[in-house]
Design a protein around this motif. Structure first.
Motif, PDB file in Angstrom:
ATOM      1  N   TRP A 264      14.033  -2.593   7.916  1.00 21.73           N
ATOM      2  CA  TRP A 264      13.769  -1.301   7.294  1.00 21.73           C
ATOM      3  C   TRP A 264      12.268  -1.089   7.206  1.00 21.73           C
ATOM      4  CZ3 TRP A 264      17.595  -2.930   2.971  1.00 21.73           C
ATOM      5  CH2 TRP A 264      18.885  -2.462   3.254  1.00 21.73           C
ATOM      6  N   ARG A 265      11.886   0.177   7.012  1.00 20.05           N
ATOM      7  CA  ARG A 265      10.466   0.464   6.803  1.00 20.05           C
ATOM      8  C   ARG A 265      10.010  -0.188   5.488  1.00 20.05           C
ATOM      9  NH1 ARG A 265      12.345   6.188   8.028  1.00 20.05           N
ATOM     10  NH2 ARG A 265      12.233   6.279  10.306  1.00 20.05           N
ATOM     11  N   PRO A 266       8.745  -0.581   5.408  1.00 23.19           N
ATOM     12  CA  PRO A 266       8.253  -1.224   4.165  1.00 23.19           C
ATOM     13  C   PRO A 266       8.494  -0.367   2.930  1.00 23.19           C
ATOM     14  CG  PRO A 266       6.643  -1.465   5.920  1.00 23.19           C
ATOM     15  CD  PRO A 266       7.713  -0.562   6.469  1.00 23.19           C
ATOM     16  N   GLU A 267       8.316   0.951   3.053  1.00 28.64           N
ATOM     17  CA  GLU A 267       8.516   1.808   1.877  1.00 28.64           C
ATOM     18  C   GLU A 267       9.986   1.851   1.470  1.00 28.64           C
ATOM     19  OE1 GLU A 267       7.110   2.658   4.749  1.00 28.64           O
ATOM     20  OE2 GLU A 267       7.622   4.706   5.379  1.00 28.64           O
ATOM     21  N   THR A 268      10.884   1.726   2.434  1.00 25.49           N
ATOM     22  CA  THR A 268      12.315   1.662   2.109  1.00 25.49           C
ATOM     23  C   THR A 268      12.617   0.398   1.316  1.00 25.49           C
ATOM     24  OG1 THR A 268      12.937   2.915   4.073  1.00 25.49           O
ATOM     25  CG2 THR A 268      14.641   1.513   3.103  1.00 25.49           C
ATOM     26  N   LYS A 269      12.073  -0.723   1.768  1.00 24.87           N
ATOM     27  CA  LYS A 269      12.320  -1.992   1.059  1.00 24.87           C
ATOM     28  C   LYS A 269      11.772  -1.939  -0.362  1.00 24.87           C
ATOM     29  CE  LYS A 269      12.548  -4.984   5.090  1.00 24.87           C
ATOM     30  NZ  LYS A 269      11.984  -6.100   5.853  1.00 24.87           N
ATOM     31  N   GLU A 270      10.597  -1.328  -0.516  1.00 22.07           N
ATOM     32  CA  GLU A 270       9.990  -1.263  -1.847  1.00 22.07           C
ATOM     33  C   GLU A 270      10.863  -0.452  -2.793  1.00 22.07           C
ATOM     34  OE1 GLU A 270       5.828  -0.380  -1.851  1.00 22.07           O
ATOM     35  OE2 GLU A 270       5.827   0.144  -3.967  1.00 22.07           O
ATOM     36  N   LYS A 271      11.409   0.647  -2.265  1.00 22.24           N
ATOM     37  CA  LYS A 271      12.294   1.475  -3.097  1.00 22.24           C
ATOM     38  C   LYS A 271      13.549   0.703  -3.474  1.00 22.24           C
ATOM     39  CE  LYS A 271      10.897   5.939  -1.122  1.00 22.24           C
ATOM     40  NZ  LYS A 271      11.308   6.999  -0.183  1.00 22.24           N
ATOM     41  N   ILE A 272      14.136   0.043  -2.506  1.00 21.52           N
ATOM     42  CA  ILE A 272      15.408  -0.652  -2.755  1.00 21.52           C
ATOM     43  C   ILE A 272      15.194  -1.838  -3.713  1.00 21.52           C
ATOM     44  CG2 ILE A 272      17.169  -2.108  -1.644  1.00 21.52           C
ATOM     45  CD1 ILE A 272      17.044  -0.105   0.725  1.00 21.52           C
ATOM     46  N   LEU A 273      14.087  -2.527  -3.544  1.00 24.18           N
ATOM     47  CA  LEU A 273      13.870  -3.724  -4.377  1.00 24.18           C
ATOM     48  C   LEU A 273      13.461  -3.394  -5.813  1.00 24.18           C
ATOM     49  CD1 LEU A 273      12.123  -6.126  -1.842  1.00 24.18           C
ATOM     50  CD2 LEU A 273      14.460  -6.274  -2.726  1.00 24.18           C
ATOM     51  N   GLY A 274      13.033  -2.165  -6.066  1.00 18.89           N
ATOM     52  CA  GLY A 274      12.652  -1.884  -7.444  1.00 18.89           C
ATOM     53  C   GLY A 274      12.322  -0.440  -7.760  1.00 18.89           C
ATOM     54  N   GLY A 275      11.784   0.266  -6.800  1.00 18.71           N
ATOM     55  CA  GLY A 275      11.351   1.637  -7.059  1.00 18.71           C
ATOM     56  C   GLY A 275      12.492   2.539  -7.506  1.00 18.71           C
ATOM     57  N   ASN A 276      13.629   2.411  -6.858  1.00 19.14           N
ATOM     58  CA  ASN A 276      14.778   3.249  -7.236  1.00 19.14           C
ATOM     59  C   ASN A 276      15.316   2.858  -8.615  1.00 19.14           C
ATOM     60  OD1 ASN A 276      14.572   4.601  -4.813  1.00 19.14           O
ATOM     61  ND2 ASN A 276      16.049   3.270  -3.766  1.00 19.14           N
ATOM     62  N   ALA A 277      15.266   1.585  -8.916  1.00 23.39           N
ATOM     63  CA  ALA A 277      15.715   1.141 -10.244  1.00 23.39           C
ATOM     64  C   ALA A 277      14.809   1.707 -11.338  1.00 23.39           C
ATOM     65  CB  ALA A 277      15.738  -0.382 -10.303  1.00 23.39           C
ATOM     66  N   MET A 278      13.525   1.801 -11.033  1.00 25.79           N
ATOM     67  CA  MET A 278      12.600   2.402 -12.023  1.00 25.79           C
ATOM     68  C   MET A 278      13.037   3.824 -12.354  1.00 25.79           C
ATOM     69  SD  MET A 278       9.948   0.215 -12.617  1.00 25.79           S
ATOM     70  CE  MET A 278       8.438   1.117 -12.883  1.00 25.79           C
ATOM     71  N   LYS A 279      13.427   4.584 -11.328  1.00 28.91           N
ATOM     72  CA  LYS A 279      13.922   5.960 -11.560  1.00 28.91           C
ATOM     73  C   LYS A 279      15.229   5.920 -12.333  1.00 28.91           C
ATOM     74  CE  LYS A 279      14.308   7.467  -7.367  1.00 28.91           C
ATOM     75  NZ  LYS A 279      14.737   8.271  -6.254  1.00 28.91           N
ATOM     76  N   PHE A 280      16.139   5.097 -11.886  1.00 28.42           N
ATOM     77  CA  PHE A 280      17.464   5.028 -12.491  1.00 28.42           C
ATOM     78  C   PHE A 280      17.380   4.651 -13.971  1.00 28.42           C
ATOM     79  CE2 PHE A 280      21.477   2.692 -13.341  1.00 28.42           C
ATOM     80  CZ  PHE A 280      22.397   3.678 -13.010  1.00 28.42           C
ATOM     81  N   LEU A 281      16.480   3.737 -14.261  1.00 32.63           N
ATOM     82  CA  LEU A 281      16.323   3.260 -15.643  1.00 32.63           C
ATOM     83  C   LEU A 281      15.377   4.134 -16.464  1.00 32.63           C
ATOM     84  CD1 LEU A 281      16.034  -0.556 -14.811  1.00 32.63           C
ATOM     85  CD2 LEU A 281      18.007   0.596 -15.853  1.00 32.63           C
ATOM     86  N   ASN A 282      14.886   5.186 -15.837  1.00 33.82           N
ATOM     87  CA  ASN A 282      13.972   6.106 -16.525  1.00 33.82           C
ATOM     88  C   ASN A 282      12.694   5.398 -16.965  1.00 33.82           C
ATOM     89  OD1 ASN A 282      13.320   8.705 -17.468  1.00 33.82           O
ATOM     90  ND2 ASN A 282      14.004   8.239 -19.538  1.00 33.82           N
ATOM     91  N   LEU A 283      12.203   4.507 -16.119  1.00 34.78           N
ATOM     92  CA  LEU A 283      10.986   3.763 -16.440  1.00 34.78           C
ATOM     93  C   LEU A 283       9.746   4.372 -15.817  1.00 34.78           C
ATOM     94  CD1 LEU A 283      12.352   0.153 -15.958  1.00 34.78           C
ATOM     95  CD2 LEU A 283      11.692   1.213 -18.124  1.00 34.78           C
ATOM     96  N   GLU A 284       9.939   5.250 -14.851  1.00 34.79           N
ATOM     97  CA  GLU A 284       8.776   5.795 -14.139  1.00 34.79           C
ATOM     98  C   GLU A 284       7.846   6.527 -15.083  1.00 34.79           C
ATOM     99  OE1 GLU A 284      10.357   8.093 -10.894  1.00 34.79           O
ATOM    100  OE2 GLU A 284       9.648   6.568  -9.502  1.00 34.79           O
ATOM    101  N   GLU A 285       8.435   7.410 -15.914  1.00 31.72           N
ATOM    102  CA  GLU A 285       7.603   8.197 -16.821  1.00 31.72           C
ATOM    103  C   GLU A 285       6.896   7.292 -17.816  1.00 31.72           C
ATOM    104  OE1 GLU A 285       9.541  11.399 -18.780  1.00 31.72           O
ATOM    105  OE2 GLU A 285      10.411  12.189 -16.936  1.00 31.72           O
ATOM    106  N   LYS A 286       7.652   6.279 -18.299  1.00 33.49           N
ATOM    107  CA  LYS A 286       7.059   5.383 -19.288  1.00 33.49           C
ATOM    108  C   LYS A 286       5.891   4.614 -18.684  1.00 33.49           C
ATOM    109  CE  LYS A 286      11.340   4.982 -21.864  1.00 33.49           C
ATOM    110  NZ  LYS A 286      12.590   4.261 -22.033  1.00 33.49           N
ATOM    111  N   CYS A 287       6.064   4.182 -17.422  1.00 31.76           N
ATOM    112  CA  CYS A 287       4.996   3.418 -16.785  1.00 31.76           C
ATOM    113  C   CYS A 287       3.820   4.313 -16.414  1.00 31.76           C
ATOM    114  CB  CYS A 287       5.526   2.722 -15.531  1.00 31.76           C
ATOM    115  SG  CYS A 287       6.638   1.374 -15.926  1.00 31.76           S
ATOM    116  N   ASN A 288       4.127   5.557 -16.000  1.00 33.47           N
ATOM    117  CA  ASN A 288       3.052   6.444 -15.553  1.00 33.47           C
ATOM    118  C   ASN A 288       2.365   7.157 -16.706  1.00 33.47           C
ATOM    119  OD1 ASN A 288       3.627   5.784 -12.961  1.00 33.47           O
ATOM    120  ND2 ASN A 288       5.039   7.462 -12.624  1.00 33.47           N
ATOM    121  N   GLY A 289       3.038   7.251 -17.804  1.00 26.38           N
ATOM    122  CA  GLY A 289       2.448   8.065 -18.859  1.00 26.38           C
ATOM    123  C   GLY A 289       2.206   7.301 -20.115  1.00 26.38           C
TER     124      GLY A 289
END
Lengths: 289, 142
Positions: A264-289
């Motif tokens: 897979w593309r590197p960005e795909t692997k990054e999303k699958i290994l954790g990036g998508n979970a950050m969204k699912f768990l609603n952690l993106e806003e907490k980490c970014n803000g």
């Protein structure tokens, strides 16, 4: 680089919550974990370091009305998170047939601060679209908590797979478009239904905790590059799949190794290994803000 | 006379060589046995007790050679769902490496001292880590 998050871990043998032999026997019987044994949290820390994994999402299962107990309680999940907050995120569970189901969830989300809900339609014997589930879904929306549903095959002899076919979740995805839900195990063997669900519905995700029958490398290569088309994940599904191992049934490090072996593309692997979970768990806003 | 001790360790990698020589030397002395043999025995089927020289370059060569002979990904019959464990066998290479390297080592004891060659170290060899592991030291003699 996102955190690496294993979305699917059953903490049935963590020593600090495994002191009661009867409880261990219950967990083994209910989950088919016959020959496994307890271990200290220090081993989990070591295994995570070896695997290059930052967080494990711990999943309990409330079987109160059907089996008279829980395969790890919500309180035990909280205890493990408190013991090692740098390692764990905790989910709750509730038996939807409990009369006090709404109160159990209030306590789990408000007081225990658990991050989401684990449900198993096959083991808990309900169809996702059953009206008894509406109070559960509304409670998750009230607290903005995602649900991780067991989906697809169940190994246990006392539970039926029919409750957890991926298309059984479609009406829930339509009626509750703000409710984030994950179809665990990629809904295997109904992987095309799962692909359709995560492609069509923005609120539906899937995890990779599949029951491999050869090796993680061979199985994921078959599923993600031959059974599904070679570019399907990279081009269409990359934002909706989350790394999950089903530990202790399968080791976190081996499932991660299998996923990393896919071209897979590197960005795909990054999303699958954790990036998508950050969204699912609603952690993106907490980490970014 | 026979004296035995069970020891625990936590391994940190899938493949790892951990010297246990000091523990063996100490237990031989502690046993009081003057003439006999000492066995070092692993309690598992995906680990070994190995004797070799303690050099990092040899660690690398041992790991690479075993990996070449027994690759991590291969068509292993053991890699199927095992109902007795509730898991898929993912450690066939560990079992085969253990078979090749053996489950124990043995050394003579003379005048209360283990008799090792100058280059000989004693290793617990992990092939399926990280895990909690156990091994035995048993001294037999008089």
């Amino acid at each position: 680089m996102s955190m690496v998050i294993d979305m699917h871990v059953h903490p049935g043998f963590y020593e600090k919550i495994s002191e009661d032999k009867e409880e261990i026997a219950f967990r083994k019987k209910e989950m088919g974990w016959d020959l496994m044994s307890t271990f200290p949290v220090e081993l989990t820390r070591t295994q995570m370091k070896f695997a290059g994994v930052d967080k494990l999402v711990l999943l309990p299962l409330d079987l109160t009305t059907k089996q008279g107990g829980c395969v790890v309680t919500n309180e035990e999940i909280r205890k493990m998170v408190d013991i090692a907050p740098d390692l764990f995120y905790g989910f709750a569970s509730v038996d939807p047939r409990r009369e006090d189901a709404a109160e159990v969830l209030d306590h789990a989300f408000r007081d225990l601060k658990l991050m989401g809900l684990k449900l198993n339609p096959s083991k808990q014997e309900f169809y996702p679209s059953d009206p008894i589930m509406d109070k559960i879904y509304k409670k998750c929306l009230e607290y903005n908590k995602p649900i991780l549903f067991h989906a697809g095959m169940s190994w246990d002899t006392d539970c039926l797979m029919k409750y957890a076919r991926p298309l059984e979740f479609e009406s829930v995805a339509v009626r509750y478009p703000e409710l984030r839900m994950c179809l665990a195990h990629f809904g295997w063997p109904w992987i095309f239904e799962t692909a359709a669900m995560i492609l069509k519905y923005p609120n539906v995700y899937a995890d990779t905790a599949m029951l491999y029958m050869d090796s993680p490398e061979q199985f994921f290569s078959d599923v993600f590059t031959r059974q599904l088309g070679r570019l399907w994940v990279d081009n269409n599904l990359a934002d909706k799949i989350m790394f999950g191992s089903n530990n202790p049934r399968f080791r976190t490090a081996r499932i991660k190794r299998g996923l990393e072996s896919i071209d897979w593309r590197p960005e795909t692997k990054e999303k699958i290994l954790g990036g998508n979970a950050m969204k699912f768990l609603n952690l993106e806003e907490k980490c970014n803000g | 006379m026979v004296k035995m001790k069970k020891l625990d360790l936590m391994t940190e990698n899938e493949f790892q060589l951990i010297s246990v020589k000091d523990a063996v030397v100490d237990f031989v002395k502690e046993s009081g046995i003057q003439n006999g043999v000492v066995f070092i025995i692993t309690a598992h089927t995906t680990s070994s007790i190995m004797v070799n020289e303690n050099l990092k370059c040899l660690y690398t060569d041992i790991e690479a050679t075993l990996e070449q002979m027994i690759p991590t990904v291969h068509d292993y019959a053991h890699s199927h769902f095992l109902p007795s464990y509730g898991a898929t066998g993912g450690n066939a290479p560990g079992h085969l490496k253990s078979m090749l390297c053996g489950n124990h080592a043995v050394f003579p004891i003379q005048d209360g001292e283990i008799q090792c060659g100058m280059a000989q170290d004693i290793f617990f060899a992990e092939f399926d880590g990280p895990q909690m592991r156990h091994y035995f030291i048993q001294v037999q003699g008089e």
